[in-house]
Design a protein around this motif. Sequence first.
Motif, short mmCIF file in Angstrom:
data_model
loop_
_atom_site.label_atom_id
_atom_site.label_comp_id
_atom_site.label_asym_id
_atom_site.label_seq_id
_atom_site.Cartn_x
_atom_site.Cartn_y
_atom_site.Cartn_z
N UNK A 10 166.32 86.99 77.36
CA UNK A 10 166.08 87.88 78.20
C UNK A 10 167.50 88.72 78.42
N UNK A 11 168.32 87.80 78.50
CA UNK A 11 170.03 88.33 78.80
C UNK A 11 170.74 88.97 77.70
N UNK A 13 169.18 90.83 75.65
CA UNK A 13 168.94 92.27 75.83
C UNK A 13 169.64 93.10 77.21
N UNK A 14 169.85 92.21 78.18
CA UNK A 14 170.42 92.80 79.21
C UNK A 14 171.82 93.36 79.06
N UNK A 17 171.97 96.42 76.45
CA UNK A 17 171.34 97.56 76.94
C UNK A 17 171.68 97.95 78.28
N UNK A 18 172.15 97.00 79.20
CA UNK A 18 172.34 97.11 80.36
C UNK A 18 173.60 96.67 80.96
N UNK A 21 174.05 95.96 85.00
CA UNK A 21 173.23 94.53 85.26
C UNK A 21 174.00 93.43 84.92
N UNK C 31 174.05 97.04 91.73
CA UNK C 31 173.39 96.87 90.10
C UNK C 31 171.84 97.15 90.32
N UNK C 36 168.51 103.86 86.33
CA UNK C 36 169.10 105.02 85.66
C UNK C 36 167.85 106.15 85.87
N UNK D 83 165.20 95.42 88.35
CA UNK D 83 166.40 95.37 89.05
C UNK D 83 166.32 94.96 90.51
N UNK D 95 164.92 87.24 84.28
CA UNK D 95 164.93 87.17 82.78
C UNK D 95 163.77 87.21 82.27
N UNK D 98 162.62 90.39 81.78
CA UNK D 98 163.40 91.45 80.94
C UNK D 98 162.95 91.04 79.30
N UNK D 99 162.69 89.77 79.33
CA UNK D 99 162.46 89.18 78.13
C UNK D 99 161.06 90.09 77.58
#
Lengths: 104, 104, 104, 104, 104, 104
Positions: A10-11, A13-14, A17-18, A21, C31, C36, D83, D95, D98-99
């Motif tokens: 997951x992180x 990807x963060x 893209x982010x 965050x 954050x 966005x 967020x 996480x 987000x995954x």
Amino acid sequence: MKEGIFFGEGMKFVKDDYPDIYDAVVGLNKAAYTGKVLDYKTQKLIAIGIVAATGDETATEKQMRSGMNELNITKEEIVDALRVVLLTSGMPAFTKAMRLVSKL
Amino acid sequence: MKEGIFFGEGMKFVKDDYPDIYDAVVGLNKAAYTGKVLDYKTQKLIAIGIVAATGDETATEKQMRSGMNELNITKEEIVDALRVVLLTSGMPAFTKAMRLVSKL
Amino acid sequence: MKEGIFFGEGMKFVKDDYPDIYDAVVGLNKAAYTGKVLDYKTQKLIAIGIVAATGDETATEKQMRSGMNELNITKEEIVDALRVVLLTSGMPAFTKAMRLVSKL
Amino acid sequence: MKEGIFFGEGMKFVKDDYPDIYDAVVGLNKAAYTGKVLDYKTQKLIAIGIVAATGDETATEKQMRSGMNELNITKEEIVDALRVVLLTSGMPAFTKAMRLVSKL
Amino acid sequence: MKEGIFFGEGMKFVKDDYPDIYDAVVGLNKAAYTGKVLDYKTQKLIAIGIVAATGDETATEKQMRSGMNELNITKEEIVDALRVVLLTSGMPAFTKAMRLVSKL
Amino acid sequence: MKEGIFFGEGMKFVKDDYPDIYDAVVGLNKAAYTGKVLDYKTQKLIAIGIVAATGDETATEKQMRSGMNELNITKEEIVDALRVVLLTSGMPAFTKAMRLVSKL
């Protein structure tokens, strides 16, 4: 390194893209694991206890593995943390975590 | 003594009226806090982290006070445990516990 | 301002005594509430829903009040958020939050 | 249609075998998602936030998918909801969600 | 009557101002407590166990009192339900509920 | 036998390697399921309700199966317990448990 703790799929990807965050999480992680008096290993055992108490297997296994790899936390130490989980959070959370330990 | 930890008002009632539950709880408590490798103080800090993570103010305060009284756990050590709560469990649980610490 | 959200009594203590945690929380908060595409008000309604779903009255009331004061969120909008809490999280969480709304 | 939200495998069984429960759930679902002032999309984002905060992957994925299919909710909007989950509910819940987003 | 269960202060407000939610809740409540094979008293004991397990004192006390008043559930029966809470959910939830019982 | 309830894979490991924890768990389990007035079957239904309310699929399925095997609890009785879960704990927990029931 300490940043590795929650930083699975997951992180990644963060981070890509982010970035705003990601930076906040890195800051959070650093503040969390930079104890003034407790060492990182004790804090890690606390983290293991907290996630095991919620019954979240994925997060618990990740915490256990990172604790063993990064900090040489032993199975015995994890079991001692899980004793507290049994008392505070009951049997389902405890047995779930013990099954994970038995397979580490 | 270790038996004192969760043994507030509710447990007095249990001891008097439900001795079979009381005995089981004493056994549970003893097994929980008789770690093979971790000392009692580390286990207590884990307990503080777990109950703080659930957002349960009454239990958190009780754990903090018993840790300070029985084991000379310091505010600083509790805050280091709560840093982990911030990371794993979010702001409401963290700020609630920090407010308790600020009043200890 | 957005920083005010979780920044009650507990955070004053953090700011004074633990500036490293405070900075991490400010970064996290920024954050979190710098979406966005979603505006701050929508994010705030999500926060109200999440804390109400946990049944945490103190945090729920704080979120509701800050949403009304900072963002002119109306009672009607809060109730519409709590409708989702009823569906996802059941009656105790819902009625607890509705009692808070009825007193705002 | 709004009735589709939680209506996976479990609900098919309910509809067939327990029509009284099914009718209650349909009524509940309708009351939940018929906001007076918030639109359905905002309520759906609240639902995504709430289930993600509990760490329930199955329910979170279902909510995300139904939000994207029924309401054209974008990944970007879901991330903005998550967020808030990071702030209120901590890293493991964040996480995990987000995954899921990274795989949608 | 069965409708009285969660119908405290919060629900009075719902009934007056949000009749559509109220009707859904009445329907939900009826479906919930119209078991096909279990009687209402057994279902009520299950409700007491569930809310006690979450550690929600307000809801637990309300459930206990309505069970005693509506259904003549005894303290002894409540304690037997709480035995299960001790096993499944740990000491903080159990002692909190036992303290309530000791004061009923 | 009553000891079989939570005694899956995790507990085999406990029995072999941590006899002190095992003994405490056996004592806890006995105290939990030796109600003074409620019978074991009613307590088991309470346990099913509690674990289903937490949304823990593994533990819920284990409880359901042991209830059906040990005590001849029927699907219909389980559904009546889950009606209470719907009311107290919301749709995700309910549908998850109902899906399990539909496959038993």
